[in-house]
Motif scaffolding. Sequence first.
Motif, PDB file in Angstrom:
ATOM      1  N   ASP A  67      -6.742  11.694   1.108  1.00  0.00           N
ATOM      2  CA  ASP A  67      -5.966  10.788   1.959  1.00  0.00           C
ATOM      3  C   ASP A  67      -6.748   9.502   2.174  1.00  0.00           C
ATOM      4  OD1 ASP A  67      -3.725  12.440   2.430  1.00  0.00           O
ATOM      5  OD2 ASP A  67      -4.810  13.532   3.990  1.00  0.00           O
ATOM      6  N   LEU A  68      -6.251   8.414   1.603  1.00  0.00           N
ATOM      7  CA  LEU A  68      -6.874   7.098   1.776  1.00  0.00           C
ATOM      8  C   LEU A  68      -6.185   6.420   2.955  1.00  0.00           C
ATOM      9  CD1 LEU A  68      -7.117   6.053  -1.978  1.00  0.00           C
ATOM     10  CD2 LEU A  68      -8.674   7.447  -0.621  1.00  0.00           C
ATOM     11  N   LEU A  69      -6.562   6.873   4.148  1.00  0.00           N
ATOM     12  CA  LEU A  69      -5.915   6.441   5.383  1.00  0.00           C
ATOM     13  C   LEU A  69      -6.833   5.557   6.208  1.00  0.00           C
ATOM     14  CD1 LEU A  69      -4.371   9.853   6.514  1.00  0.00           C
ATOM     15  CD2 LEU A  69      -3.230   7.995   5.275  1.00  0.00           C
ATOM     16  N   GLN A  70      -6.189   4.775   7.072  1.00  0.00           N
ATOM     17  CA  GLN A  70      -6.924   3.975   8.036  1.00  0.00           C
ATOM     18  C   GLN A  70      -6.034   3.732   9.246  1.00  0.00           C
ATOM     19  OE1 GLN A  70      -7.468   0.545   5.354  1.00  0.00           O
ATOM     20  NE2 GLN A  70      -6.348  -0.643   6.855  1.00  0.00           N
ATOM     21  N   TRP A  91       0.155  26.193   1.275  1.00  0.00           N
ATOM     22  CA  TRP A  91       0.642  24.835   1.521  1.00  0.00           C
ATOM     23  C   TRP A  91      -0.160  24.115   2.601  1.00  0.00           C
ATOM     24  CZ3 TRP A  91       4.200  22.554  -1.566  1.00  0.00           C
ATOM     25  CH2 TRP A  91       4.866  23.390  -2.458  1.00  0.00           C
ATOM     26  N   GLU A  92      -1.072  24.825   3.260  1.00  0.00           N
ATOM     27  CA  GLU A  92      -1.832  24.253   4.374  1.00  0.00           C
ATOM     28  C   GLU A  92      -3.198  23.750   3.929  1.00  0.00           C
ATOM     29  OE1 GLU A  92      -1.092  23.556   7.526  1.00  0.00           O
ATOM     30  OE2 GLU A  92       0.947  24.312   7.261  1.00  0.00           O
ATOM     31  N   PRO A  93      -3.499  22.483   4.241  1.00  0.00           N
ATOM     32  CA  PRO A  93      -4.822  21.970   3.899  1.00  0.00           C
ATOM     33  C   PRO A  93      -5.873  22.503   4.861  1.00  0.00           C
ATOM     34  CG  PRO A  93      -3.626  20.338   5.152  1.00  0.00           C
ATOM     35  CD  PRO A  93      -2.670  21.490   4.916  1.00  0.00           C
ATOM     36  N   GLY A  94      -7.112  22.554   4.378  1.00  0.00           N
ATOM     37  CA  GLY A  94      -8.231  22.849   5.258  1.00  0.00           C
ATOM     38  C   GLY A  94      -8.505  21.627   6.119  1.00  0.00           C
ATOM     39  N   PRO A  95      -9.575  21.671   6.886  1.00  0.00           N
ATOM     40  CA  PRO A  95      -9.889  20.530   7.753  1.00  0.00           C
ATOM     41  C   PRO A  95     -10.206  19.277   6.950  1.00  0.00           C
ATOM     42  CG  PRO A  95     -11.636  22.175   7.831  1.00  0.00           C
ATOM     43  CD  PRO A  95     -10.540  22.752   6.994  1.00  0.00           C
ATOM     44  N   ARG A  96     -10.048  18.143   7.618  1.00  0.00           N
ATOM     45  CA  ARG A  96     -10.421  16.871   7.010  1.00  0.00           C
ATOM     46  C   ARG A  96     -11.922  16.868   6.715  1.00  0.00           C
ATOM     47  NH1 ARG A  96      -7.219  11.941  10.138  1.00  0.00           N
ATOM     48  NH2 ARG A  96      -5.169  12.498   9.334  1.00  0.00           N
ATOM     49  N   THR A  97     -12.253  16.431   5.510  1.00  0.00           N
ATOM     50  CA  THR A  97     -13.656  16.309   5.117  1.00  0.00           C
ATOM     51  C   THR A  97     -13.934  14.830   4.879  1.00  0.00           C
ATOM     52  OG1 THR A  97     -13.633  18.500   4.108  1.00  0.00           O
ATOM     53  CG2 THR A  97     -15.394  17.007   3.432  1.00  0.00           C
ATOM     54  N   PHE A  98     -14.773  14.260   5.736  1.00  0.00           N
ATOM     55  CA  PHE A  98     -15.118  12.848   5.633  1.00  0.00           C
ATOM     56  C   PHE A  98     -16.395  12.711   4.805  1.00  0.00           C
ATOM     57  CE2 PHE A  98     -12.532  13.271   9.387  1.00  0.00           C
ATOM     58  CZ  PHE A  98     -11.683  12.176   9.300  1.00  0.00           C
ATOM     59  N   VAL A  99     -16.352  11.820   3.816  1.00  0.00           N
ATOM     60  CA  VAL A  99     -17.476  11.600   2.918  1.00  0.00           C
ATOM     61  C   VAL A  99     -17.737  10.096   2.880  1.00  0.00           C
ATOM     62  CG1 VAL A  99     -18.305  11.865   0.544  1.00  0.00           C
ATOM     63  CG2 VAL A  99     -16.774  13.577   1.527  1.00  0.00           C
ATOM     64  N   GLU A 100     -18.975   9.704   3.132  1.00  0.00           N
ATOM     65  CA  GLU A 100     -19.311   8.283   3.197  1.00  0.00           C
ATOM     66  C   GLU A 100     -18.936   7.548   1.913  1.00  0.00           C
ATOM     67  OE1 GLU A 100     -23.201   5.435   3.960  1.00  0.00           O
ATOM     68  OE2 GLU A 100     -23.259   7.539   4.585  1.00  0.00           O
ATOM     69  N   GLU A 101     -19.229   8.142   0.749  1.00  0.00           N
ATOM     70  CA  GLU A 101     -18.918   7.492  -0.536  1.00  0.00           C
ATOM     71  C   GLU A 101     -17.418   7.277  -0.697  1.00  0.00           C
ATOM     72  OE1 GLU A 101     -22.687   9.633  -0.651  1.00  0.00           O
ATOM     73  OE2 GLU A 101     -20.686  10.372  -0.306  1.00  0.00           O
ATOM     74  N   LEU A 102     -16.623   8.205  -0.188  1.00  0.00           N
ATOM     75  CA  LEU A 102     -15.169   8.083  -0.266  1.00  0.00           C
ATOM     76  C   LEU A 102     -14.678   6.920   0.588  1.00  0.00           C
ATOM     77  CD1 LEU A 102     -12.291   9.003  -0.975  1.00  0.00           C
ATOM     78  CD2 LEU A 102     -12.536  10.819   0.731  1.00  0.00           C
ATOM     79  N   SER A 103     -15.198   6.798   1.798  1.00  0.00           N
ATOM     80  CA  SER A 103     -14.786   5.700   2.680  1.00  0.00           C
ATOM     81  C   SER A 103     -15.303   4.349   2.200  1.00  0.00           C
ATOM     82  CB  SER A 103     -15.281   5.948   4.103  1.00  0.00           C
ATOM     83  OG  SER A 103     -14.639   7.083   4.637  1.00  0.00           O
ATOM     84  N   ASN A 104     -16.494   4.339   1.599  1.00  0.00           N
ATOM     85  CA  ASN A 104     -17.089   3.078   1.141  1.00  0.00           C
ATOM     86  C   ASN A 104     -16.423   2.518  -0.107  1.00  0.00           C
ATOM     87  OD1 ASN A 104     -18.918   3.109   3.231  1.00  0.00           O
ATOM     88  ND2 ASN A 104     -20.566   3.980   2.011  1.00  0.00           N
ATOM     89  N   ASP A 105     -16.041   3.385  -1.034  1.00  0.00           N
ATOM     90  CA  ASP A 105     -15.457   2.935  -2.306  1.00  0.00           C
ATOM     91  C   ASP A 105     -14.481   4.000  -2.795  1.00  0.00           C
ATOM     92  OD1 ASP A 105     -14.830   1.765  -4.714  1.00  0.00           O
ATOM     93  OD2 ASP A 105     -16.905   1.632  -5.433  1.00  0.00           O
ATOM     94  N   PRO A 106     -13.304   4.104  -2.149  1.00  0.00           N
ATOM     95  CA  PRO A 106     -12.402   5.220  -2.443  1.00  0.00           C
ATOM     96  C   PRO A 106     -11.883   5.276  -3.870  1.00  0.00           C
ATOM     97  CG  PRO A 106     -11.386   3.674  -0.920  1.00  0.00           C
ATOM     98  CD  PRO A 106     -12.797   3.236  -1.088  1.00  0.00           C
ATOM     99  N   VAL A 150      -2.774   4.032  -7.474  1.00  0.00           N
ATOM    100  CA  VAL A 150      -3.218   4.173  -6.083  1.00  0.00           C
ATOM    101  C   VAL A 150      -3.632   2.814  -5.528  1.00  0.00           C
ATOM    102  CG1 VAL A 150      -4.999   5.171  -4.584  1.00  0.00           C
ATOM    103  CG2 VAL A 150      -3.875   6.599  -6.304  1.00  0.00           C
ATOM    104  N   GLY A 151      -4.388   2.043  -6.295  1.00  0.00           N
ATOM    105  CA  GLY A 151      -4.820   0.717  -5.850  1.00  0.00           C
ATOM    106  C   GLY A 151      -3.651  -0.209  -5.576  1.00  0.00           C
ATOM    107  N   ARG A 152      -2.666  -0.211  -6.470  1.00  0.00           N
ATOM    108  CA  ARG A 152      -1.486  -1.062  -6.265  1.00  0.00           C
ATOM    109  C   ARG A 152      -0.684  -0.608  -5.047  1.00  0.00           C
ATOM    110  NH1 ARG A 152      -1.925  -0.576 -11.675  1.00  0.00           N
ATOM    111  NH2 ARG A 152      -0.346   1.048 -11.859  1.00  0.00           N
ATOM    112  N   MET A 153      -0.594   0.700  -4.854  1.00  0.00           N
ATOM    113  CA  MET A 153       0.135   1.205  -3.694  1.00  0.00           C
ATOM    114  C   MET A 153      -0.593   0.825  -2.396  1.00  0.00           C
ATOM    115  SD  MET A 153       1.680   4.977  -2.949  1.00  0.00           S
ATOM    116  CE  MET A 153       3.091   4.817  -4.045  1.00  0.00           C
TER     117      MET A 153
END
Length: 182
Positions: A67-70, A91-106, A150-153
């Motif tokens: 999820d590329l959310l803000q 159908w159920e996701p596990g907990p949100r996993t936050f990763v610095e590399e993902l937030s910095n350059d998704p 994804v980038g265009r969206m």
Amino acid sequence: MLYAFAFERIGVVVSDLYFLNPSPLHGQESPERGVRLELRVFESGELPGSLYSARPITIGRPLWRVDLLQDADAAPNTFDRTHHHPGIAGWEPGPRTFVEELSNDPLTWLSDRLTDISSLLDEAVISADEISVADADSLRTAAPEIVGTVGRMLERVWSGELGRPKSDVDAHAVTSVRAGWL
């Protein structure tokens, strides 16, 4: 908006999203928007008519999600709520996993995951028999096109065109909103 990239037995779906969570995590009380990508099981059905009939297609259960959310009110490219769900049970996701590399350059992080299938399988706890060699090769080959989509969206979300609540919803007057295909 929904994009789908289907291979043999798996595929990728990409959609814009808008959420107002009635039970948000601390510090994430405001609405969020962005783009969701899921690796999903796909099934091509039997032709219901002639050789030229439309073929039924089923987009089945998710195997992995990012999820590329803000914050919906944040400046573009903030990614302050960007996370992934390496584990999905049914159908159920596990907990949100936050990763610095993902937030910095998704987009780079996403490209790395889509091209390194064995790491993705390990991370998502997906058995290798769920993804054929042909599926893995197709996903790896399509990764630049998927990441470009994804980038265009994301650009369309940031411009206000996508990632919005339905026009008949006043996000300030309700306690829960989910708009988007995924």
